[in-house]
Design a protein around this motif. Structure first.
Motif, PDB file in Angstrom:
ATOM      1  N   VAL A  35     -46.373 -34.797 -69.091  1.00 34.17           N
ATOM      2  CA  VAL A  35     -45.872 -34.743 -67.716  1.00 34.17           C
ATOM      3  C   VAL A  35     -44.399 -34.357 -67.722  1.00 34.17           C
ATOM      4  CG1 VAL A  35     -45.415 -36.145 -65.678  1.00 34.17           C
ATOM      5  CG2 VAL A  35     -47.585 -36.345 -66.844  1.00 34.17           C
ATOM      6  N   THR A  40     -43.368 -35.045 -61.214  1.00 33.54           N
ATOM      7  CA  THR A  40     -44.816 -34.891 -61.126  1.00 33.54           C
ATOM      8  C   THR A  40     -45.481 -36.218 -60.806  1.00 33.54           C
ATOM      9  OG1 THR A  40     -44.660 -33.141 -62.769  1.00 33.54           O
ATOM     10  CG2 THR A  40     -46.836 -34.040 -62.346  1.00 33.54           C
ATOM     11  N   LEU A  41     -45.035 -37.269 -61.455  1.00 31.52           N
ATOM     12  CA  LEU A  41     -45.584 -38.591 -61.186  1.00 31.52           C
ATOM     13  C   LEU A  41     -45.277 -39.037 -59.758  1.00 31.52           C
ATOM     14  CD1 LEU A  41     -47.114 -40.924 -62.498  1.00 31.52           C
ATOM     15  CD2 LEU A  41     -44.917 -41.874 -63.168  1.00 31.52           C
ATOM     16  N   HIS A  42     -44.074 -38.792 -59.284  1.00 30.59           N
ATOM     17  CA  HIS A  42     -43.715 -39.142 -57.907  1.00 30.59           C
ATOM     18  C   HIS A  42     -44.550 -38.348 -56.910  1.00 30.59           C
ATOM     19  CE1 HIS A  42     -39.502 -40.660 -59.215  1.00 30.59           C
ATOM     20  NE2 HIS A  42     -40.445 -41.540 -59.458  1.00 30.59           N
ATOM     21  N   PHE A  43     -44.814 -37.085 -57.216  1.00 28.85           N
ATOM     22  CA  PHE A  43     -45.633 -36.247 -56.347  1.00 28.85           C
ATOM     23  C   PHE A  43     -47.049 -36.813 -56.244  1.00 28.85           C
ATOM     24  CE2 PHE A  43     -48.280 -32.515 -55.479  1.00 28.85           C
ATOM     25  CZ  PHE A  43     -47.642 -32.026 -54.359  1.00 28.85           C
ATOM     26  N   ILE A  44     -47.621 -37.214 -57.365  1.00 28.01           N
ATOM     27  CA  ILE A  44     -48.975 -37.772 -57.372  1.00 28.01           C
ATOM     28  C   ILE A  44     -49.016 -39.090 -56.612  1.00 28.01           C
ATOM     29  CG2 ILE A  44     -50.754 -38.758 -58.874  1.00 28.01           C
ATOM     30  CD1 ILE A  44     -49.937 -36.624 -60.951  1.00 28.01           C
ATOM     31  N   VAL A  45     -48.000 -39.922 -56.793  1.00 20.64           N
ATOM     32  CA  VAL A  45     -47.944 -41.206 -56.087  1.00 20.64           C
ATOM     33  C   VAL A  45     -47.819 -40.992 -54.582  1.00 20.64           C
ATOM     34  CG1 VAL A  45     -46.502 -43.242 -55.733  1.00 20.64           C
ATOM     35  CG2 VAL A  45     -47.083 -42.527 -58.038  1.00 20.64           C
ATOM     36  N   ILE A  47     -48.898 -38.376 -52.838  1.00 21.94           N
ATOM     37  CA  ILE A  47     -50.188 -37.886 -52.349  1.00 21.94           C
ATOM     38  C   ILE A  47     -51.192 -39.037 -52.248  1.00 21.94           C
ATOM     39  CG2 ILE A  47     -52.173 -36.430 -52.964  1.00 21.94           C
ATOM     40  CD1 ILE A  47     -49.908 -34.815 -51.890  1.00 21.94           C
ATOM     41  N   CYS A  48     -51.229 -39.909 -53.248  1.00 20.17           N
ATOM     42  CA  CYS A  48     -52.149 -41.053 -53.213  1.00 20.17           C
ATOM     43  C   CYS A  48     -51.818 -42.008 -52.077  1.00 20.17           C
ATOM     44  CB  CYS A  48     -52.118 -41.789 -54.548  1.00 20.17           C
ATOM     45  SG  CYS A  48     -52.899 -40.892 -55.886  1.00 20.17           S
ATOM     46  N   GLN A  49     -50.553 -42.214 -51.826  1.00 20.89           N
ATOM     47  CA  GLN A  49     -50.141 -43.116 -50.750  1.00 20.89           C
ATOM     48  C   GLN A  49     -50.547 -42.540 -49.393  1.00 20.89           C
ATOM     49  OE1 GLN A  49     -46.035 -44.125 -51.043  1.00 20.89           O
ATOM     50  NE2 GLN A  49     -46.164 -45.693 -49.478  1.00 20.89           N
ATOM     51  N   LEU A  89     -42.797 -37.871 -50.551  1.00 23.41           N
ATOM     52  CA  LEU A  89     -43.196 -36.538 -50.984  1.00 23.41           C
ATOM     53  C   LEU A  89     -42.129 -35.506 -50.637  1.00 23.41           C
ATOM     54  CD1 LEU A  89     -45.714 -35.305 -52.329  1.00 23.41           C
ATOM     55  CD2 LEU A  89     -46.522 -34.759 -50.054  1.00 23.41           C
ATOM     56  N   THR A  92     -39.219 -35.906 -53.035  1.00 21.43           N
ATOM     57  CA  THR A  92     -39.566 -35.420 -54.367  1.00 21.43           C
ATOM     58  C   THR A  92     -39.543 -33.904 -54.426  1.00 21.43           C
ATOM     59  OG1 THR A  92     -40.952 -37.357 -54.706  1.00 21.43           O
ATOM     60  CG2 THR A  92     -41.307 -35.494 -56.170  1.00 21.43           C
TER      61      THR A  92
END
Length: 115
Positions: A35, A40-45, A47-49, A89, A92
Protein backbone atom coordinates in the motif's frame (compact mmCIF):
# COMPACT_ATOMS: atom_id res chain seq x y z
CA UNK A 1 36.21 -6.55 19.36
CA UNK A 2 36.31 -7.10 23.04
CA UNK A 3 33.71 -8.80 25.23
CA UNK A 4 32.18 -5.46 26.27
CA UNK A 5 31.09 -4.60 22.71
CA UNK A 6 29.57 -8.03 22.15
CA UNK A 7 27.27 -7.73 25.16
CA UNK A 8 26.09 -4.25 24.21
CA UNK A 9 22.39 -3.75 23.65
CA UNK A 10 23.14 -2.06 20.31
CA UNK A 11 25.06 -5.02 18.96
CA UNK A 12 23.10 -7.82 17.25
CA UNK A 13 24.77 -11.20 17.26
CA UNK A 14 24.83 -12.96 13.91
CA UNK A 15 22.91 -15.93 15.34
CA UNK A 16 20.05 -13.79 16.63
CA UNK A 17 17.29 -12.64 14.32
CA UNK A 18 17.22 -8.99 13.45
CA UNK A 19 14.11 -6.87 13.97
CA UNK A 20 13.83 -6.21 10.23
CA UNK A 21 13.99 -9.94 9.51
CA UNK A 22 11.10 -10.71 11.84
CA UNK A 23 8.81 -7.95 10.54
CA UNK A 24 9.36 -8.76 6.88
CA UNK A 25 7.84 -12.23 7.18
CA UNK A 26 4.23 -11.45 8.07
CA UNK A 27 1.43 -11.01 5.55
CA UNK A 28 0.27 -7.81 7.20
CA UNK A 29 3.66 -6.17 6.78
CA UNK A 30 3.76 -7.22 3.13
CA UNK A 31 0.32 -5.69 2.57
CA UNK A 32 1.34 -2.47 4.29
CA UNK A 33 4.52 -2.33 2.20
CA UNK A 34 2.47 -2.71 -0.96
CA UNK A 35 0.00 0.00 0.00
CA UNK A 36 3.04 2.20 0.78
CA UNK A 37 1.05 5.25 1.81
CA UNK A 38 -1.71 5.97 4.25
CA UNK A 39 -3.65 7.86 1.57
CA UNK A 40 -4.85 4.59 0.05
CA UNK A 41 -5.91 3.28 3.43
CA UNK A 42 -7.69 6.56 4.26
CA UNK A 43 -9.46 6.43 0.90
CA UNK A 44 -10.72 2.89 1.58
CA UNK A 45 -11.86 3.84 5.09
CA UNK A 46 -13.75 6.88 3.74
CA UNK A 47 -15.51 4.77 1.11
CA UNK A 48 -16.47 2.15 3.72
CA UNK A 49 -17.78 4.80 6.08
CA UNK A 50 -19.94 6.32 3.35
CA UNK A 51 -21.21 2.90 2.27
CA UNK A 52 -22.11 1.82 5.82
CA UNK A 53 -23.86 5.11 6.56
CA UNK A 54 -25.94 4.89 3.38
CA UNK A 55 -26.75 1.23 4.09
CA UNK A 56 -28.17 2.13 7.51
CA UNK A 57 -30.18 4.99 5.99
CA UNK A 58 -31.59 2.64 3.34
CA UNK A 59 -32.49 0.02 5.98
CA UNK A 60 -34.27 2.72 7.94
CA UNK A 61 -36.17 4.03 4.91
CA UNK A 62 -37.21 0.54 3.80
CA UNK A 63 -38.64 -0.15 7.27
CA UNK A 64 -36.30 -2.89 8.45
CA UNK A 65 -35.89 -1.01 11.73
CA UNK A 66 -39.28 -1.13 13.41
CA UNK A 67 -39.53 1.34 16.30
CA UNK A 68 -39.80 4.77 14.76
CA UNK A 69 -37.62 6.50 17.36
CA UNK A 70 -34.80 3.95 16.83
CA UNK A 71 -35.13 4.37 13.08
CA UNK A 72 -34.92 8.15 13.36
CA UNK A 73 -31.92 8.04 15.69
CA UNK A 74 -30.09 5.57 13.42
CA UNK A 75 -30.85 7.77 10.41
CA UNK A 76 -29.45 10.84 12.17
CA UNK A 77 -26.26 9.06 13.26
CA UNK A 78 -25.83 7.47 9.82
CA UNK A 79 -26.29 10.86 8.12
CA UNK A 80 -23.59 12.41 10.28
CA UNK A 81 -21.32 9.41 9.67
CA UNK A 82 -21.84 9.71 5.91
CA UNK A 83 -21.03 13.42 5.99
CA UNK A 84 -17.87 12.78 8.00
CA UNK A 85 -16.90 10.04 5.53
CA UNK A 86 -17.40 12.42 2.59
CA UNK A 87 -15.32 15.08 4.32
CA UNK A 88 -12.61 12.52 5.14
CA UNK A 89 -12.58 11.39 1.50
CA UNK A 90 -12.36 15.00 0.32
CA UNK A 91 -9.44 15.73 2.64
CA UNK A 92 -7.63 12.56 1.53
CA UNK A 93 -8.04 13.29 -2.18
CA UNK A 94 -7.16 16.97 -1.89
CA UNK A 95 -4.07 16.14 0.19
CA UNK A 96 -2.78 13.69 -2.43
CA UNK A 97 -2.98 16.33 -5.18
CA UNK A 98 -1.35 19.08 -3.12
CA UNK A 99 1.29 21.03 -5.04
CA UNK A 100 3.51 21.28 -1.96
CA UNK A 101 3.48 17.52 -1.38
CA UNK A 102 6.27 16.96 -3.93
CA UNK A 103 8.60 19.25 -1.99
CA UNK A 104 7.50 17.78 1.33
CA UNK A 105 8.08 14.22 0.13
CA UNK A 106 11.51 15.14 -1.23
CA UNK A 107 12.45 16.66 2.13
CA UNK A 108 11.28 13.50 3.94
CA UNK A 109 13.38 11.31 1.64
CA UNK A 110 16.44 13.49 2.27
CA UNK A 111 15.93 13.31 6.04
CA UNK A 112 15.52 9.51 5.91
CA UNK A 113 18.66 9.19 3.81
CA UNK A 114 20.65 11.24 6.31
CA UNK A 115 19.51 9.09 9.22
Amino acid sequence: MDKKNHDSEWYTHSKLSNIQDSTGNSRVSNFVAQVHTLNTLHFIVGICQIFMGLAIIMASILGFINPLWVSISFTMVASITTMIGLYFLYITVSKSYDSRSLLRNAMKRVMKAKN
